[in-house]
Design a protein around this motif. Structure first.
Motif, mmCIF file in Angstrom:
data_model
loop_
_atom_site.group_PDB
_atom_site.id
_atom_site.type_symbol
_atom_site.label_atom_id
_atom_site.label_comp_id
_atom_site.label_asym_id
_atom_site.label_seq_id
_atom_site.Cartn_x
_atom_site.Cartn_y
_atom_site.Cartn_z
ATOM 1 N N THR A 41 0.699 -1.062 0.134
ATOM 2 C CA THR A 41 -0.593 0.015 -0.128
ATOM 3 C C THR A 41 0.488 1.239 -0.061
ATOM 4 O O THR A 41 1.965 0.888 0.644
ATOM 5 N N ASN A 176 -5.120 -3.157 -7.348
ATOM 6 C CA ASN A 176 -5.294 -2.743 -6.235
ATOM 7 C C ASN A 176 -7.383 -3.601 -5.756
ATOM 8 O O ASN A 176 -8.052 -4.083 -7.274
ATOM 9 N N GLU A 189 -4.812 2.371 -2.003
ATOM 10 C CA GLU A 189 -4.780 1.338 -2.704
ATOM 11 C C GLU A 189 -4.549 -0.060 -2.186
ATOM 12 O O GLU A 189 -3.147 0.663 -1.543
ATOM 13 N N ARG A 191 -2.400 -3.930 -2.864
ATOM 14 C CA ARG A 191 -1.906 -4.975 -3.027
ATOM 15 C C ARG A 191 -1.707 -6.738 -3.507
ATOM 16 O O ARG A 191 -0.906 -5.995 -1.998
#
Length: 203
Positions: A41, A176, A189, A191
């Motif tokens: 993030t 995301n 976001e 991941r």
């Protein structure tokens, strides 16, 4: 949602075609082990790893002699992250149906290096943890808080001690995965980032 399912169906179909067309030459196996996962993030610096499980079936097909192979897998992978805040510790668990497709390169007859990509579809989500007061909690949460579809890159290495295979792998998520404003991830976001250790039985 419909486009996401369509994309995942294409990826799944590709894996099934690979299995069926290469069946006569392929080696097959079952693998399982541990995931150590976290989120990438922009604004969250927490580095606590969540430990999850993964299990899958796979096919390994020679492309160039005994040097280059195509490995296709399909299975379940538990990902997520641990988060620490002012109210205590929270563990976010995400369960995916996952399809990795990798090229495997042999170094000698013992060591294999692999690289490729993966696609996955979110099956379930759970949040659990402990408050500062010592109270524990665990609840299933709506998968609508997250994107249905995830994909990314994968690299790894393994050693073959026939019929056993021992290996490690790293999955780097590209999109995301947060769909709506959710708890500590409001407006940012995240991941998937997952390190995997496994043992496989090949036949």
């Amino acid at each position: 949602m419909n486009n996401t399912l369509k994309h995942f169906s294409y990826a799944l179909l590709l894996g099934l075609i690979t299995y069926s067309t290469q069946a006569q030459e392929s080696s097959f196996g079952i693998k399982g082990g541990l995931n150590f996962s976290n989120f990438f993030t922009e604004n969250v610096d927490d580095e606590n790893l969540r430990t999850g499980l993964h299990v899958s079936l796979y096919s390994r097909t020679p492309l160039v002699g005994e040097v280059l192979f195509l490995q296709t897998e399909l299975g379940y992978s538990g990902k997520g992250a641990k988060l620490e805040g002012s109210n205590g510790e929270t563990e976010l668990a995400l369960g995916y149906l996952e399809l990795p497709i990798l090229a495997s390169f042999s170094i000698g007859d013992l060591l294999y290096l692999e690289a490729g990509a993966y696609a996955s579809y979110l099956l379930n989500a759970n949040v659990s943890g402990e408050t500062l007061g010592g109270s524990s909690f665990s609840d299933d949460i709506s998968t609508d808080n997250f994107k249905d579809f995830d994909y990314g890159l994968a690299v790894g290495a393994n050693t073959h001690l026939a019929p056993l295979v021992i290996g490690v792998r790293y999955y780097y998520g590209l999109p995301n995965i947060i769909a709506n404003d959710f708890a500590s991830f409001s407006g940012i976001e995240a991941r998937n980032s997952t390190f995997q250790a496994y043992v496989a039985f090949e036949f």
